[in-house]
Design a protein around this motif. Structure first.
Motif, PDB file in Angstrom:
ATOM      1  N   ALA A  42      99.996  22.639 -97.127  1.00 28.66           N
ATOM      2  CA  ALA A  42     101.397  22.986 -96.871  1.00 28.66           C
ATOM      3  C   ALA A  42     102.155  21.844 -96.226  1.00 28.66           C
ATOM      4  N   ARG A  43     101.491  21.088 -95.343  1.00 25.50           N
ATOM      5  CA  ARG A  43     102.182  19.988 -94.659  1.00 25.50           C
ATOM      6  C   ARG A  43     102.640  18.918 -95.656  1.00 25.50           C
ATOM      7  N   LEU A  44     101.824  18.664 -96.695  1.00 25.76           N
ATOM      8  CA  LEU A  44     102.207  17.689 -97.707  1.00 25.76           C
ATOM      9  C   LEU A  44     103.320  18.243 -98.582  1.00 25.76           C
ATOM     10  N   ARG A  45     103.223  19.516 -98.922  1.00 23.31           N
ATOM     11  CA  ARG A  45     104.234  20.134 -99.783  1.00 23.31           C
ATOM     12  C   ARG A  45     105.610  20.108 -99.120  1.00 23.31           C
ATOM     13  N   VAL A  46     105.673  20.474 -97.829  1.00 22.54           N
ATOM     14  CA  VAL A  46     106.984  20.522 -97.170  1.00 22.54           C
ATOM     15  C   VAL A  46     107.533  19.117 -96.950  1.00 22.54           C
ATOM     16  N   PHE A  47     106.644  18.132 -96.736  1.00 21.67           N
ATOM     17  CA  PHE A  47     107.121  16.752 -96.565  1.00 21.67           C
ATOM     18  C   PHE A  47     107.743  16.250 -97.860  1.00 21.67           C
ATOM     19  N   ILE A  48     107.061  16.480 -98.971  1.00 24.88           N
ATOM     20  CA  ILE A  48     107.590  16.041-100.265  1.00 24.88           C
ATOM     21  C   ILE A  48     108.923  16.711-100.555  1.00 24.88           C
TER      22      ILE A  48
END
Length: 308
Positions: free
Chosen positions: A288-294
């Motif tokens: 989730a942390r990568l998804r929201v950053f992107i």
């Protein structure tokens, strides 16, 4: 090799990676809370099992062998896959949390991404963000990078790619400089001007220009070279010569009129231009942390004027 032996190898492979990363048995032992002799025995067992010398031990340092380098690269891949296993069950629904490491070219990081850091961390208080400034090639797996930004016409193969925008190179000078030295009308005019180049390689003073079917490769000269975009801009503002910049570096100065673009009807060829791309390793279960950053940077950078 049977399954039981393979399973027994896993901890030793992990230990081997940590020893290489830390650079010594002592440092690795301190990190793992064990003795250096215990780690040495594990590496010896691993070498025996694999029938390969992985490390050359001297009184001063450890040197990884050619076989060891290949094993180390595989260890990085294994640990990355293990990380994805841990994240598997919660990746689609978890509150965004954990550590995220992002790499980008220095100028792009400081000018474009830096303003997004505080708002992003404020919106996602459980995420730890680590930024790495690098103008060189990045190996995501071995360097522990989650996502990398590149300004390029040739993105890395084997990685997921998301295009954010485009960037072009601009050739600029101060109005005072142009008033004193004249304005170049064609690329060959630069031979009579002071130019500020990077000074990183033996060829980066050669500037290539293209327009339709016409091509010029100009060996520029000047008394000042610096591989830092904002210092190069300061040199242009101070009238030291004509410099090349990614357009996001020069955007504000152009708007303020403190610099003027020259030869803008020509296309400059070089590094740090083309697509602005965001790349990350292929994974079916994105944390989730990568998804929201992107999602966050895609939304905010779409409003940043970098289109040619």
């Amino acid at each position: 090799m049977d399954t039981n032996t393979l399973i027994a190898l896993m901890p030793e492979l992990a230990v081997f990676k940590i020893v290489v990363d830390e650079g010594s048995f002592t440092a690795a032992a301190k990190k793992l809370g064990v003795t250096p002799s215990a780690l040495s025995k594990q590496i010896s067992r691993l070498e025996t099992t694999l029938s390969a010398k992985l490390l050359e031990r001297t009184t001063r340092k450890l040197v990884i062998t050619q076989s060891g380098r290949g094993i180390y690269d595989q260890c990085c891949t294994i640990l990355q896959a293990t990380k994805q296993v841990v994240e598997f069950t919660s990746s689609e629904h978890e509150t965004p949390s954990g550590s995220l490491t992002v790499a980008a070219p220095k100028a792009f990081l400081s000018i474009v991404l830096q303003p997004l850091v505080t708002p992003f961390l404020t919106q996602y208080p459980n995420i730890e963000l680590k930024l790495k400034a690098s103008d060189g090639d990045i190996d995501l797996i071995s360097e522990g990078i989650d996502v990398v930004f590149r300004l390029t016409e040739k993105p890395s193969e084997g990685l997921v790619l998301k295009q954010i925008g485009k960037v072009r190179l601009s050739l600029c000078a101060s109005p005072d400089y142009l008033a004193q030295r004249g304005t170049p009308r064609v690329p060959t005019d630069l031979l009579n001007h002071d130019c500020i180049y990077l000074g990183e390689t033996t060829t980066d003073h050669i500037w290539d220009f293209v327009k339709d079917d016409e091509f010029h490769s100009i060996p520029v000269k000047g008394r000042y070279a610096v591989n830092h975009s904002q210092m190069r801009l300061k040199g242009v503002l101070d009238g030291l010569g004509i410099g090349i910049f990614p357009d996001f570096v020069i955007k504000r100065a152009l708007e303020e009129g403190s610099v003027v673009e020259v030869l803008d009807d020509w296309t400059l060829k070089g590094n740090y231009q083309g697509d602005i791309v965001l790349q990350f390793a292929q994974t079916k279960f994105m944390p989730a942390r990568l998804r929201v950053f992107i999602d966050y940077v895609s939304e905010h950078l779409s409003q940043y004027t970098v289109e040619s």
